[in-house]
Design a protein around this motif. Sequence first.
Motif, PDB file in Angstrom:
ATOM      1  N   ARG A  26      34.898 -62.986 -20.956  1.00 16.64           N
ATOM      2  CA  ARG A  26      35.094 -62.398 -22.280  1.00 16.64           C
ATOM      3  C   ARG A  26      34.848 -63.443 -23.373  1.00 16.64           C
ATOM      4  N   ARG A  27      35.291 -64.658 -23.155  1.00 17.14           N
ATOM      5  CA  ARG A  27      35.069 -65.726 -24.127  1.00 17.14           C
ATOM      6  C   ARG A  27      33.588 -66.111 -24.193  1.00 17.14           C
ATOM      7  N   LEU A  28      32.939 -66.181 -23.029  1.00 13.76           N
ATOM      8  CA  LEU A  28      31.521 -66.546 -23.003  1.00 13.76           C
ATOM      9  C   LEU A  28      30.665 -65.532 -23.743  1.00 13.76           C
ATOM     10  N   LEU A  29      31.034 -64.262 -23.639  1.00 10.15           N
ATOM     11  CA  LEU A  29      30.261 -63.208 -24.301  1.00 10.15           C
ATOM     12  C   LEU A  29      30.395 -63.271 -25.822  1.00 10.15           C
ATOM     13  N   GLN A  30      31.387 -64.004 -26.302  1.00 11.54           N
ATOM     14  CA  GLN A  30      31.546 -64.173 -27.742  1.00 11.54           C
ATOM     15  C   GLN A  30      30.689 -65.310 -28.300  1.00 11.54           C
ATOM     16  N   CYS A  31      30.071 -66.066 -27.415  1.00 13.47           N
ATOM     17  CA  CYS A  31      29.300 -67.255 -27.815  1.00 13.47           C
ATOM     18  C   CYS A  31      27.807 -66.945 -27.915  1.00 13.47           C
ATOM     19  N   ASP A  32      27.149 -67.617 -28.837  1.00 12.84           N
ATOM     20  CA  ASP A  32      25.686 -67.539 -28.920  1.00 12.84           C
ATOM     21  C   ASP A  32      25.030 -68.586 -28.030  1.00 12.84           C
ATOM     22  N   GLU A  49      31.843 -73.159 -11.134  1.00 10.79           N
ATOM     23  CA  GLU A  49      32.077 -72.323 -12.311  1.00 10.79           C
ATOM     24  C   GLU A  49      30.801 -72.150 -13.124  1.00 10.79           C
ATOM     25  N   ALA A  50      30.030 -73.237 -13.271  1.00 14.03           N
ATOM     26  CA  ALA A  50      28.765 -73.146 -13.997  1.00 14.03           C
ATOM     27  C   ALA A  50      27.789 -72.211 -13.275  1.00 14.03           C
ATOM     28  N   THR A  51      27.777 -72.284 -11.938  1.00 12.13           N
ATOM     29  CA  THR A  51      26.914 -71.391 -11.146  1.00 12.13           C
ATOM     30  C   THR A  51      27.314 -69.937 -11.355  1.00 12.13           C
ATOM     31  N   TRP A  52      28.615 -69.684 -11.314  1.00 10.82           N
ATOM     32  CA  TRP A  52      29.116 -68.320 -11.550  1.00 10.82           C
ATOM     33  C   TRP A  52      28.766 -67.852 -12.961  1.00 10.82           C
ATOM     34  N   ALA A  53      28.906 -68.716 -13.945  1.00  8.03           N
ATOM     35  CA  ALA A  53      28.675 -68.336 -15.336  1.00  8.03           C
ATOM     36  C   ALA A  53      27.229 -67.920 -15.570  1.00  8.03           C
ATOM     37  N   ILE A  54      26.255 -68.729 -15.144  1.00  6.27           N
ATOM     38  CA  ILE A  54      24.854 -68.389 -15.383  1.00  6.27           C
ATOM     39  C   ILE A  54      24.455 -67.140 -14.608  1.00  6.27           C
ATOM     40  N   THR A  55      24.974 -66.999 -13.372  1.00  7.09           N
ATOM     41  CA  THR A  55      24.642 -65.830 -12.555  1.00  7.09           C
ATOM     42  C   THR A  55      25.211 -64.556 -13.165  1.00  7.09           C
ATOM     43  N   THR A  56      26.479 -64.599 -13.571  1.00  7.27           N
ATOM     44  CA  THR A  56      27.144 -63.417 -14.133  1.00  7.27           C
ATOM     45  C   THR A  56      26.538 -63.024 -15.476  1.00  7.27           C
ATOM     46  N   LEU A  57      26.272 -63.996 -16.320  1.00  7.08           N
ATOM     47  CA  LEU A  57      25.669 -63.705 -17.619  1.00  7.08           C
ATOM     48  C   LEU A  57      24.270 -63.132 -17.461  1.00  7.08           C
ATOM     49  N   TYR A 108      24.365 -85.784  -5.302  1.00  5.42           N
ATOM     50  CA  TYR A 108      24.031 -84.929  -6.446  1.00  5.42           C
ATOM     51  C   TYR A 108      23.112 -83.780  -6.050  1.00  5.42           C
ATOM     52  N   ARG A 109      23.169 -83.396  -4.781  1.00  2.00           N
ATOM     53  CA  ARG A 109      22.359 -82.263  -4.330  1.00  2.00           C
ATOM     54  C   ARG A 109      22.841 -80.960  -4.957  1.00  2.00           C
ATOM     55  N   ALA A 110      24.142 -80.825  -5.114  1.00  3.74           N
ATOM     56  CA  ALA A 110      24.682 -79.605  -5.736  1.00  3.74           C
ATOM     57  C   ALA A 110      24.230 -79.515  -7.192  1.00  3.74           C
ATOM     58  N   HIS A 111      24.168 -80.659  -7.896  1.00  4.75           N
ATOM     59  CA  HIS A 111      23.637 -80.674  -9.262  1.00  4.75           C
ATOM     60  C   HIS A 111      22.203 -80.183  -9.278  1.00  4.75           C
ATOM     61  N   ASN A 112      21.425 -80.680  -8.305  1.00  5.91           N
ATOM     62  CA  ASN A 112      20.015 -80.323  -8.251  1.00  5.91           C
ATOM     63  C   ASN A 112      19.828 -78.836  -7.974  1.00  5.91           C
ATOM     64  N   GLU A 113      20.620 -78.295  -7.071  1.00 10.10           N
ATOM     65  CA  GLU A 113      20.519 -76.860  -6.762  1.00 10.10           C
ATOM     66  C   GLU A 113      20.879 -76.011  -7.973  1.00 10.10           C
ATOM     67  N   LEU A 114      21.879 -76.448  -8.722  1.00 13.05           N
ATOM     68  CA  LEU A 114      22.261 -75.701  -9.924  1.00 13.05           C
ATOM     69  C   LEU A 114      21.154 -75.788 -10.976  1.00 13.05           C
ATOM     70  N   GLU A 115      20.541 -76.951 -11.119  1.00 14.55           N
ATOM     71  CA  GLU A 115      19.407 -77.081 -12.037  1.00 14.55           C
ATOM     72  C   GLU A 115      18.313 -76.074 -11.681  1.00 14.55           C
ATOM     73  N   LYS A 116      17.982 -75.983 -10.404  1.00 15.70           N
ATOM     74  CA  LYS A 116      16.926 -75.056  -9.954  1.00 15.70           C
ATOM     75  C   LYS A 116      17.298 -73.612 -10.267  1.00 15.70           C
ATOM     76  N   LEU A 117      18.572 -73.272 -10.053  1.00 17.41           N
ATOM     77  CA  LEU A 117      19.016 -71.908 -10.327  1.00 17.41           C
ATOM     78  C   LEU A 117      18.898 -71.579 -11.808  1.00 17.41           C
TER      79      LEU A 117
END
Length: 410
Positions: A26-32, A49-57, A108-117
């Motif tokens: 709900r807070r993220l949807l209020q942001c530009d 959390e960042a992975t969930w946020a980009i996927t859900t949005l 930092y493989r998880a960082h790299n996977e999130l970057e790709k996503l």
Amino acid sequence: MPDWKKTKRQKKVQLPKSPTREELLRRLLQCDVIMYNISENATKQMIEEATWAITTLHEGMGSFRSRKMFILISSVMTWAMTKPQNPDESDVPISDEEFRRRRPHPSYRAHNELEKLVLKLGRTKKTRLPAYVVTAGLLYGKEEYLFHYFFKVSWLMQSPEVPMFGAGTNYIPMIHVYDLGGIIQSVILNKPKTKYVLAVDDSKNTLEEIVLAISTALGPGKVREFTEEPQELDYLKINLTLDTSVIKELNVHWISESGIVENMENIVEEFKVTRKLLPVKLLILGPPAVGKTVISKKLCDFYQLHYVKIEDVIEEKLKELEEPESEEDDTAAAEQKQLKEILGSLKEDGGLSTDEKLLDIVKEKLSTKPCLNQGFVLDGFPHTYQQAQSLFFGEYCTGEEKIHLDFVAL
């Protein structure tokens, strides 16, 4: 009602709970603009959390009332294992245009996977959620984090040399924290077509050059190789020379484009101000037997300042000359004789001498790195207006080593 519990020594305060995923959405949807920073000290939970946020949005962007922007701030450690395309040209910088073949540090493989996503979801045609990855070089500036150890050791001046981990020949890609902020702001305003932005400055400095610059500006001016491995060693082991073209098109207003070494004077000043490492410089004067020395030493003990008394300074200088180099025996002997005469005159006339050598010695002591870094209490000197005029307002009152006083107590 919250359960407030008090004890005699402390009051336990109920900390706010982390928001649920529904509340966060709900807070993220209020942001530009939504930004997630996983550049340093990112935990597994933060990456999830960042992975969930980009996927859900991305899944719900059809219901957006207006376009939004997602920016992932990642770490240059996702490039740590990248090799030059041509092994024979290892000195040629790797371009940001080669980001698809970057190879991350194992941690930092998880960082790299999130970057790709983020890049994958951000490439959707007619998307209402354009997504960018801003990969930051190792951060420096303000309080310091990765390089704080070197700043601290240099500032304390407790060692004649600042420890350097490893040989120090590795090249470290870096970015000032203000410049990273400027690049992110420019991405938001300009919306570049390229979705991957490598945020590094133009410096090509080795670890040894960086540590030596810190040591020279703030400490003893020397470094030595050290084998102990700090927590940040993974960062300090990185060895990359990178070239970025995207940020050159973003019209960034740079604070430190040429890097930490070239701008060390400003970086050190930032460090002191942000950490509140502001020296206190006092002069205590008064007639004999009124307690100047007692008060001076108590102030030094309480505020961790350096106690400076003219007789001690001369004795210290004499000890330095006890073992001169053979080529300078005659010069050293003459200087020793002059210092002994000055010391004798201090006892005879109470320090009324205007000998330039005496003023040189005091100025040299007050200009040492410990006195400049932590501050000092000057006990009972100068004794005359002429001495004060020469020391604080005369030939020594200009230049980078100007002697400033914060307080004078009479």
